[in-house]
Design a protein around this motif. Structure first.
Motif, PDB file in Angstrom:
ATOM      1  N   ARG A 280       0.861  -1.182   0.000  1.00  0.00           N
ATOM      2  CA  ARG A 280       0.000   0.000   0.000  1.00  0.00           C
ATOM      3  C   ARG A 280       0.895   1.229   0.000  1.00  0.00           C
ATOM      4  O   ARG A 280       1.844   1.308   0.792  1.00  0.00           O
ATOM      5  CB  ARG A 280      -0.916   0.015   1.240  1.00  0.00           C
ATOM      6  CG  ARG A 280      -1.904   1.194   1.252  1.00  0.00           C
ATOM      7  CD  ARG A 280      -3.098   0.932   0.355  1.00  0.00           C
ATOM      8  NE  ARG A 280      -3.914   2.087   0.108  1.00  0.00           N
ATOM      9  CZ  ARG A 280      -4.827   2.602   0.940  1.00  0.00           C
ATOM     10  NH1 ARG A 280      -5.014   2.063   2.137  1.00  0.00           N
ATOM     11  NH2 ARG A 280      -5.553   3.639   0.584  1.00  0.00           N
ATOM     12  N   HIS A 281       0.600   2.174  -0.886  1.00  0.00           N
ATOM     13  CA  HIS A 281       1.410   3.383  -1.021  1.00  0.00           C
ATOM     14  C   HIS A 281       2.866   3.035  -1.307  1.00  0.00           C
ATOM     15  O   HIS A 281       3.786   3.748  -0.871  1.00  0.00           O
ATOM     16  CB  HIS A 281       1.306   4.269   0.222  1.00  0.00           C
ATOM     17  CG  HIS A 281      -0.086   4.708   0.533  1.00  0.00           C
ATOM     18  ND1 HIS A 281      -0.543   4.902   1.825  1.00  0.00           N
ATOM     19  CD2 HIS A 281      -1.161   4.955  -0.272  1.00  0.00           C
ATOM     20  CE1 HIS A 281      -1.816   5.275   1.790  1.00  0.00           C
ATOM     21  NE2 HIS A 281      -2.207   5.319   0.527  1.00  0.00           N
TER      22      HIS A 281
ATOM     23  N   LEU B 155       0.964   0.333 -10.932  1.00  0.00           N
ATOM     24  CA  LEU B 155       0.297   1.429 -10.222  1.00  0.00           C
ATOM     25  C   LEU B 155       1.014   2.752 -10.446  1.00  0.00           C
ATOM     26  O   LEU B 155       0.392   3.819 -10.425  1.00  0.00           O
ATOM     27  CB  LEU B 155       0.225   1.118  -8.727  1.00  0.00           C
ATOM     28  CG  LEU B 155      -0.790   0.047  -8.302  1.00  0.00           C
ATOM     29  CD1 LEU B 155      -0.674  -0.228  -6.808  1.00  0.00           C
ATOM     30  CD2 LEU B 155      -2.212   0.474  -8.645  1.00  0.00           C
ATOM     31  N   GLN B 156       2.327   2.690 -10.645  1.00  0.00           N
ATOM     32  CA  GLN B 156       3.119   3.893 -10.884  1.00  0.00           C
ATOM     33  C   GLN B 156       3.215   4.230 -12.368  1.00  0.00           C
ATOM     34  O   GLN B 156       4.045   5.049 -12.772  1.00  0.00           O
ATOM     35  CB  GLN B 156       4.525   3.714 -10.282  1.00  0.00           C
ATOM     36  CG  GLN B 156       4.495   3.617  -8.767  1.00  0.00           C
ATOM     37  CD  GLN B 156       5.825   3.217  -8.140  1.00  0.00           C
ATOM     38  OE1 GLN B 156       5.906   3.040  -6.926  1.00  0.00           O
ATOM     39  NE2 GLN B 156       6.873   3.074  -8.940  1.00  0.00           N
TER      40      GLN B 156
ATOM     41  N   HIS C 257      11.627   4.506  -9.645  1.00  0.00           N
ATOM     42  CA  HIS C 257      12.746   5.272  -9.109  1.00  0.00           C
ATOM     43  C   HIS C 257      13.298   6.260 -10.136  1.00  0.00           C
ATOM     44  O   HIS C 257      14.507   6.313 -10.406  1.00  0.00           O
ATOM     45  CB  HIS C 257      13.841   4.344  -8.601  1.00  0.00           C
ATOM     46  CG  HIS C 257      13.433   3.541  -7.394  1.00  0.00           C
ATOM     47  ND1 HIS C 257      13.267   4.102  -6.153  1.00  0.00           N
ATOM     48  CD2 HIS C 257      13.121   2.223  -7.270  1.00  0.00           C
ATOM     49  CE1 HIS C 257      12.889   3.173  -5.295  1.00  0.00           C
ATOM     50  NE2 HIS C 257      12.777   2.023  -5.950  1.00  0.00           N
ATOM     51  N   GLY C 258      12.381   7.019 -10.722  1.00  0.00           N
ATOM     52  CA  GLY C 258      12.771   8.083 -11.634  1.00  0.00           C
ATOM     53  C   GLY C 258      13.019   7.659 -13.062  1.00  0.00           C
ATOM     54  O   GLY C 258      13.341   8.501 -13.906  1.00  0.00           O
ATOM     55  N   ARG C 259      12.841   6.373 -13.357  1.00  0.00           N
ATOM     56  CA  ARG C 259      13.082   5.871 -14.714  1.00  0.00           C
ATOM     57  C   ARG C 259      11.783   5.308 -15.280  1.00  0.00           C
ATOM     58  O   ARG C 259      11.126   4.500 -14.610  1.00  0.00           O
ATOM     59  CB  ARG C 259      14.167   4.800 -14.690  1.00  0.00           C
ATOM     60  CG  ARG C 259      14.498   4.210 -16.053  1.00  0.00           C
ATOM     61  CD  ARG C 259      15.601   3.181 -15.930  1.00  0.00           C
ATOM     62  NE  ARG C 259      15.822   2.468 -17.175  1.00  0.00           N
ATOM     63  CZ  ARG C 259      16.663   1.443 -17.314  1.00  0.00           C
ATOM     64  NH1 ARG C 259      17.371   1.041 -16.265  1.00  0.00           N
ATOM     65  NH2 ARG C 259      16.795   0.839 -18.481  1.00  0.00           N
ATOM     66  N   GLN C 260      11.423   5.720 -16.480  1.00  0.00           N
ATOM     67  CA  GLN C 260      10.210   5.230 -17.122  1.00  0.00           C
ATOM     68  C   GLN C 260      10.535   3.930 -17.850  1.00  0.00           C
ATOM     69  O   GLN C 260      11.042   3.932 -18.969  1.00  0.00           O
ATOM     70  CB  GLN C 260       9.653   6.273 -18.098  1.00  0.00           C
ATOM     71  CG  GLN C 260       8.213   6.020 -18.525  1.00  0.00           C
ATOM     72  CD  GLN C 260       7.222   6.255 -17.391  1.00  0.00           C
ATOM     73  OE1 GLN C 260       7.396   7.183 -16.601  1.00  0.00           O
ATOM     74  NE2 GLN C 260       6.183   5.426 -17.321  1.00  0.00           N
TER      75      GLN C 260
ATOM     76  N   ILE D  19       0.571   1.403 -20.123  1.00  0.00           N
ATOM     77  CA  ILE D  19      -0.011   0.850 -18.897  1.00  0.00           C
ATOM     78  C   ILE D  19      -1.486   1.198 -18.818  1.00  0.00           C
ATOM     79  O   ILE D  19      -2.330   0.347 -18.492  1.00  0.00           O
ATOM     80  CB  ILE D  19       0.728   1.375 -17.654  1.00  0.00           C
ATOM     81  CG1 ILE D  19       2.210   0.988 -17.698  1.00  0.00           C
ATOM     82  CG2 ILE D  19       0.063   0.850 -16.389  1.00  0.00           C
ATOM     83  CD1 ILE D  19       2.483  -0.479 -17.632  1.00  0.00           C
ATOM     84  N   GLU D  20      -1.825   2.439 -19.114  1.00  0.00           N
ATOM     85  CA  GLU D  20      -3.227   2.864 -19.100  1.00  0.00           C
ATOM     86  C   GLU D  20      -4.057   2.029 -20.066  1.00  0.00           C
ATOM     87  O   GLU D  20      -5.150   1.562 -19.741  1.00  0.00           O
ATOM     88  CB  GLU D  20      -3.323   4.345 -19.480  1.00  0.00           C
ATOM     89  CG  GLU D  20      -2.902   5.304 -18.388  1.00  0.00           C
ATOM     90  CD  GLU D  20      -3.949   5.452 -17.298  1.00  0.00           C
ATOM     91  OE1 GLU D  20      -5.083   4.960 -17.486  1.00  0.00           O
ATOM     92  OE2 GLU D  20      -3.618   6.037 -16.259  1.00  0.00           O
ATOM     93  N   GLU D  21      -3.524   1.827 -21.264  1.00  0.00           N
ATOM     94  CA  GLU D  21      -4.255   1.103 -22.292  1.00  0.00           C
ATOM     95  C   GLU D  21      -4.373  -0.381 -21.957  1.00  0.00           C
ATOM     96  O   GLU D  21      -5.437  -0.993 -22.097  1.00  0.00           O
ATOM     97  CB  GLU D  21      -3.539   1.287 -23.635  1.00  0.00           C
ATOM     98  CG  GLU D  21      -4.398   1.014 -24.846  1.00  0.00           C
ATOM     99  CD  GLU D  21      -3.734   1.462 -26.144  1.00  0.00           C
ATOM    100  OE1 GLU D  21      -4.131   0.946 -27.205  1.00  0.00           O
ATOM    101  OE2 GLU D  21      -2.823   2.309 -26.086  1.00  0.00           O
TER     102      GLU D  21
END
Length: 291
Positions: free
Chosen positions: A40-41, A219-220, A225-228, A235-237
């Motif tokens: 969680r979080h 979820l992120q 940690h700052g890297r896509q 992810i949304e799709e």
């Protein structure tokens, strides 16, 4: 390696008693749990392993493997290896039979990801076939792609093969520097079809911690940690409804799905009443809800 943050349930707004009741309910129901991690979080608030299963042990994920194929596909699309709208027959022309069915000529990468190739049944195939994808291309879809939802192992295998063919390496090796290593996953294995191709639809072996990390990454929206690592848009799709999977969109005569089996399907993810999940046989779950 970034360790997952540990926290008390109460510090993250989780009712510790409810977690305890859940564990008690598993025992009362006679469910043989192997491991459980609850985040969680972004923090681990519950971590349990039942003997003889240990933390760090590799587990066969069965169809939860499919969700990792989805993530790999998102990375491959970003790298311009193929597009969602590309037709399968155009991507592997050497494997297409001369009499390929007209419906097969219309099947796209997106159709494979959303289990909508037009086949009415999960296609049967002979494991001794020289090339599983070539064998799949000889199985005519009974309906037009996009018209019917059918859980389809070879559809996932097809996407996995496309990644391997365009990258020139095993899917497992493709994911190591792009996903596993950045996530801090040191050990992973994937079963092959006997011809050097990772199964995709099953066969991935990972520790429970790696599954938790995937859920947090989703979820992120692909950031770690700052890297896509994975495009946020993908992810949304992938975790949004891409194909209806209620009774009206399945093979005629199939009963209306119950519980969380009929809320739609994304790209190798099941949509639920609250969030989405990757799902493997015998209870291999990676569930996520943005609450």
């Amino acid at each position: 390696m970034h360790e997952l943050r540990q926290s008390a349930p109460s510090a993250e707004g989780v009712d510790a008693a409810a977690v305890g009741h859940f564990l008690d309910a598993l025992a009362t129901a006679g469910i043989e749990a192997h491991s459980l991690m609850l985040l969680r979080h972004g923090a681990v608030v519950a971590d349990a392993h039942w003997a003889p299963y240990e933390a760090g042990q590799l587990n066969l994920l069965y169809s939860l493997s499919k969700s990792f194929v989805s993530v790999a596909a998102g990375i491959a699309v970003q790298e311009n290896r193929f597009r969602l709208t590309d037709r399968i027959v155009d991507l592997v022309p050497d494997l297409v039979p001369p009499d390929v069915a007209d419906n097969w000529r219309l099947v796209t990468v997106r159709d494979c990801l959303r289990m909508a190739t037009g086949h009415l049944d999960d296609p049967a195939f002979h494991l001794a076939a020289d090339d599983w994808l070539a064998a799949f291309l000889r199985m005519p879809p009974e309906q037009a792609p996009g018209s019917v939802f059918t859980y389809n192992q070879l559809a996932t295998y097809t996407v996995a093969r496309l990644i391997q063919e365009t990258a020139g390496e095993r899917l497992l090796d493709y994911l190591r520097p792009r996903l596993f290593e950045p996530l801090g996953v040191d050990t992973a294995a994937w079963l092959t079809d006997g011809h050097g191709h990772d199964l995709g639809f099953s066969g991935l072996h990972l520790p429970t911690d790696a599954i938790a990390r995937l859920g947090q990454l989703l979820l992120q929206r692909g950031e770690w940690h700052g890297r896509q690592l994975v495009p946020a848009g993908w992810i949304e799709e992938a975790t949004s409804p891409q194909m209806p999977n209620d009774g009206a969109h399945r093979r005629p005569g199939v009963e209306e799905p119950t519980f969380d089996w009929g809320h739609g399907y994304g790209y190798q993810f099941w949509l639920c009443r609250n969030g989405f999940r990757g799902d493997g046989a015998f209870g291999q779950f990676c569930g996520a809800a943005g609450v």
